[in-house]
Design a protein around this motif. Structure first.
Motif, mmCIF file in Angstrom:
data_model
loop_
_atom_site.group_PDB
_atom_site.id
_atom_site.type_symbol
_atom_site.label_atom_id
_atom_site.label_comp_id
_atom_site.label_asym_id
_atom_site.label_seq_id
_atom_site.Cartn_x
_atom_site.Cartn_y
_atom_site.Cartn_z
ATOM 1 N N LEU A 153 -1.358 6.894 -3.843
ATOM 2 C CA LEU A 153 -2.620 6.705 -4.553
ATOM 3 C C LEU A 153 -3.578 5.756 -3.837
ATOM 4 O O LEU A 153 -4.611 5.375 -4.404
ATOM 5 C CB LEU A 153 -2.327 6.178 -5.966
ATOM 6 N N SER A 154 -3.219 5.367 -2.599
ATOM 7 C CA SER A 154 -4.092 4.461 -1.843
ATOM 8 C C SER A 154 -5.442 5.124 -1.623
ATOM 9 O O SER A 154 -5.522 6.269 -1.125
ATOM 10 C CB SER A 154 -3.428 4.121 -0.499
ATOM 11 N N ASN A 155 -6.485 4.442 -2.033
ATOM 12 C CA ASN A 155 -7.858 4.919 -1.895
ATOM 13 C C ASN A 155 -8.113 6.218 -2.683
ATOM 14 O O ASN A 155 -8.982 7.030 -2.314
ATOM 15 C CB ASN A 155 -8.222 5.125 -0.410
ATOM 16 N N LYS A 156 -7.339 6.431 -3.764
ATOM 17 C CA LYS A 156 -7.520 7.630 -4.595
ATOM 18 C C LYS A 156 -7.647 7.205 -6.055
ATOM 19 O O LYS A 156 -7.127 6.155 -6.447
ATOM 20 C CB LYS A 156 -6.328 8.575 -4.431
ATOM 21 N N GLU A 166 0.832 -1.209 0.000
ATOM 22 C CA GLU A 166 0.000 0.000 0.000
ATOM 23 C C GLU A 166 0.870 1.265 0.000
ATOM 24 O O GLU A 166 0.580 2.244 -0.693
ATOM 25 C CB GLU A 166 -0.931 -0.007 1.218
ATOM 26 N N TYR A 167 1.965 1.205 0.787
ATOM 27 C CA TYR A 167 2.818 2.394 0.872
ATOM 28 C C TYR A 167 3.683 2.570 -0.382
ATOM 29 O O TYR A 167 4.350 3.592 -0.553
ATOM 30 C CB TYR A 167 3.705 2.340 2.118
ATOM 31 N N CYS A 168 3.713 1.571 -1.289
ATOM 32 C CA CYS A 168 4.472 1.681 -2.542
ATOM 33 C C CYS A 168 3.581 2.071 -3.735
ATOM 34 O O CYS A 168 4.083 2.308 -4.841
ATOM 35 C CB CYS A 168 5.174 0.372 -2.862
ATOM 36 N N PHE A 169 2.268 2.121 -3.491
ATOM 37 C CA PHE A 169 1.349 2.413 -4.599
ATOM 38 C C PHE A 169 1.254 3.929 -4.759
ATOM 39 O O PHE A 169 0.335 4.592 -4.276
ATOM 40 C CB PHE A 169 -0.024 1.785 -4.311
#
Length: 279
Positions: free
Chosen positions: A259-262, A247-250
């Motif tokens: 871009l997590s949840n975006k 998640e922290y690499c997306f």
């Protein structure tokens, strides 16, 4: 004054005849037996002067009646003991005082091989497995209720079976997903490292140590190229069109915005935020 030549009781002339004195008075043998003789503690008959009398602590016996109360061995010329007013030979007295075997209920004599457990005693040959009936001897054993089992019988009858080797688990072991394992059988599917007490994970019904899961099973993050293991920081995963990211690499390929949840835009192999994607 009584005539000393006559029996005090029957007045028989005692001249030339055998007689005894009872409390200083002459008594013929017949009257002595009838009126003066001690009663035998065993047969309760009078002890005539014509038979040998034995005495002990105020009690009297015919010589032939002075026998062991247990085995009836004659004790007139043998050492003896008393227990609860009974006369007994040394051997029977030892048996009487000896502990009783919990198996056969017979006495355990001094010097006999025996076993003591939880306040009870057994002859060595009576201390047997409840299942196979063999003497336990120096083997280890276990209890179930009041019954004693040798280790092999206990394992066969009560122990859980290891999922891996199918052998009984006599002590310890590991329980995983409601299934029992020996500690030495619960190992990594790849490197066979024991997993008891260590971190591990499951994949397709197989267990793996952390290192083997990272190297052999886990997907690689398209951002950092490191394994996505679910351990530590990389718990949340983003999946998109067959690829995966921590998640922290997306992040946006150009501005590095998370871009997590975006909303995002895919251009070729790159993931971009909407602002960078519209430029």
């Amino acid at each position: 004054m009584a005539d000393s030549s006559h029996c005090f009781y029957c007045r028989e002339d005692l001249g030339g005849k055998r007689f005894v004195r009872s409390e200083g008075r002459p008594v013929c043998v017949r009257c002595h037996t009838k009126f003066c003789a001690h009663s035998c503690a065993e047969c309760h008959r009078p002890i005539s002067v014509e038979t040998k009398e034995l005495s002990h602590k105020g009690r009297y016996w015919h010589e032939d009646c002075f026998r062991c109360a247990k085995c009836y061995k004659p004790l007139a010329k043998e050492p003896f003991s008393t227990k609860d007013d009974r006369i007994m030979c040394g051997k029977c007295c030892s048996r009487e005082d000896a502990p009783r075997c919990h198996g056969c209920y017979k006495s355990i004599l001094a010097g006999t091989e025996s076993v003591e457990y939880k306040g009870n005693s057994w002859h060595d040959e009576c201390f047997t497995c409840f299942n196979c009936k063999r003497p336990i001897g120096t083997q280890s054993f276990l209890c179930k209720g009041n019954d004693i089992y040798c280790s092999p019988c206990y394992d066969k009858k009560f122990a859980k079976q290891c999922v891996s080797c199918k052998k009984p688990i006599s002590s310890g072991g590991v329980n995983y997903q409601d299934q029992p394992w020996h500690s030495h059988c619960f190992v990594c599917s790849t490197c066979s490292k024991p997993l008891a007490g260590s971190s591990f994970t499951n994949h397709q019904d197989q267990v793996f140590c952390v290192e083997c899961y990272k190297n052999c099973v886990a997907k690689k993050c398209c951002g950092c190229q490191n394994p996505i293991t679910g351990f530590g920081k990389g718990v949340n995963v983003v999946n998109y069109e067959g690829s995966s990211w921590h998640e922290y690499c997306f992040n946006c390929k150009r501005c590095s915005l998370s871009l997590s949840n975006k909303p995002f835009v895919a251009k070729g192999r790159d993931i971009l935020c909407t602002d960078c994607g519209n430029k």
